[in-house]
Design a protein around this motif. Structure first.
Motif, short mmCIF file in Angstrom:
data_model
loop_
_atom_site.label_atom_id
_atom_site.label_comp_id
_atom_site.label_asym_id
_atom_site.label_seq_id
_atom_site.Cartn_x
_atom_site.Cartn_y
_atom_site.Cartn_z
N ASN A 89 -1.60 4.63 -5.24
CA ASN A 89 -1.98 4.72 -3.82
C ASN A 89 -1.91 6.14 -3.29
O ASN A 89 -2.51 6.45 -2.26
CB ASN A 89 -1.09 3.81 -2.96
N TYR A 104 -1.08 4.84 1.88
CA TYR A 104 -1.13 4.08 3.13
C TYR A 104 0.19 4.19 3.88
O TYR A 104 0.23 4.22 5.11
CB TYR A 104 -1.46 2.61 2.86
N SER A 105 1.28 4.22 3.13
CA SER A 105 2.59 4.43 3.73
C SER A 105 3.48 5.09 2.68
O SER A 105 3.32 4.87 1.48
CB SER A 105 3.22 3.11 4.19
N GLY A 154 0.78 -1.23 0.00
CA GLY A 154 0.00 0.00 0.00
C GLY A 154 0.81 1.27 0.00
O GLY A 154 0.36 2.31 0.50
N THR A 155 1.99 1.23 -0.57
CA THR A 155 2.87 2.37 -0.42
C THR A 155 2.76 3.35 -1.57
O THR A 155 2.17 3.07 -2.61
CB THR A 155 4.33 1.89 -0.28
#
Length: 273
Positions: free
Chosen positions: A187, A151-152, A143-144
């Motif tokens: 993302n 997300y990150s 999720g980066t």
């Protein structure tokens, strides 16, 4: 519990209700892996995409089982069976039941105890490497993105051996790749100067870390993926143009993108997000 009790390789561990193992290197005629065919519910069309007489019905565990998901069913969060299996959340299904029906009643995979393990050898990066006879090194950070809206944010952790531990960082001089393939951006879910700065910082980090190399790795940027995967293509191309401008250090970034036809197939013509 020691490794002999906990680890399959030592003779322990747990077995699922199916002992079948999909062929991790099998691809259909469209280049799709077992995991992709199974979670996209394409098993019924498998014969049309066979390779050398082998279709998903022979190569893939999920296609060998005779079962049909409840047509049109989604859980309370709007997730279909394929997504629930992908995330491995059958055990939490009861909390997301709709009209008393949860994934354990609606989804074949949950009924039969299938486990769709994220085998990295099935993903496009290793598959590309195998086809080229190249080595594969994998580190997963889910999720980066390149900004804090993802997300990150990958930038603070990309140089770490373990993303959660800042004490150990990669020694890039130990191994020099021929190319670095980058697919990142959806993302972040934004088109902004902040995204462009983050993406440029990612490319510059690679140029800095491999500056010692006599032959510089090619930086291959891929735009695509599921959901909004095509959204950042214009911004990524703009960043690449900035990165390549007036360079004298030997680095060059390249761009390619998923075709609209392939995107439509992955996303069921925009219905899967």
């Amino acid at each position: 519990v020691d490794a002999y009790g906990a680890c399959c390789g030592c003779g322990g561990g747990q077995t699922s209700s199916t002992s079948c193992t999909s062929n991790p290197r099998w691809l259909d005629s469209d280049g799709d892996t077992c995991l992709f065919v199974e979670t996209s519910n394409w098993c019924e069309d498998a014969a049309n995409f066979a390779v050398d007489g082998v279709s998903a019905m022979r190569a893939c565990c999920g296609c060998k089982e005779e079962c049909t998901d409840m047509e049109g069913w989604k859980d309370k969060d709007g997730d279909v069976c394929a997504k629930i299996l992908e995330w491995g959340t059958c055990s939490e299904a009861a909390k997301y039941a709709v009209n008393g029906v949860d994934a354990n009643a609606a989804c074949c995979g949950c009924k039969k105890g299938w486990t769709f393990t994220r085998d990295c050898t099935e993903t496009w990066g290793p598959q590309l490497a195998y086809s080229l006879g190249a080595e594969v090194v994998v580190e997963a950070i889910g999720g980066t993105g390149v900004t804090d809206t993802a997300y990150s944010n990958i930038l603070p952790v990309i140089n770490r051996v373990l993303p959660f531990d800042p004490k150990y960082t990669w020694d890039y001089t130990k191994w020099t790749p021929d190319a670095i393939v980058i697919l990142i951006g959806p993302n972040d879910n934004e088109k902004s100067r902040k995204f462009k700065r983050g993406y440029l910082a990612l490319l510059n980090n690679m140029a800095e870390k491999y500056s010692y190399a006599t032959v510089k790795p090619k930086l291959i940027n891929v735009c695509g993926g599921s959901g909004n995967g095509l959204d950042p293509c214009d911004e990524i191309q703009s960043v690449i143009a900035t990165f390549n401008a007036d360079r004298s250090d030997g680095f060059k970034a390249f761009f390619t993108r998923l075709t609209q036809k392939r995107w439509n197939k992955i996303n069921d013509n925009g219905k899967k997000h």
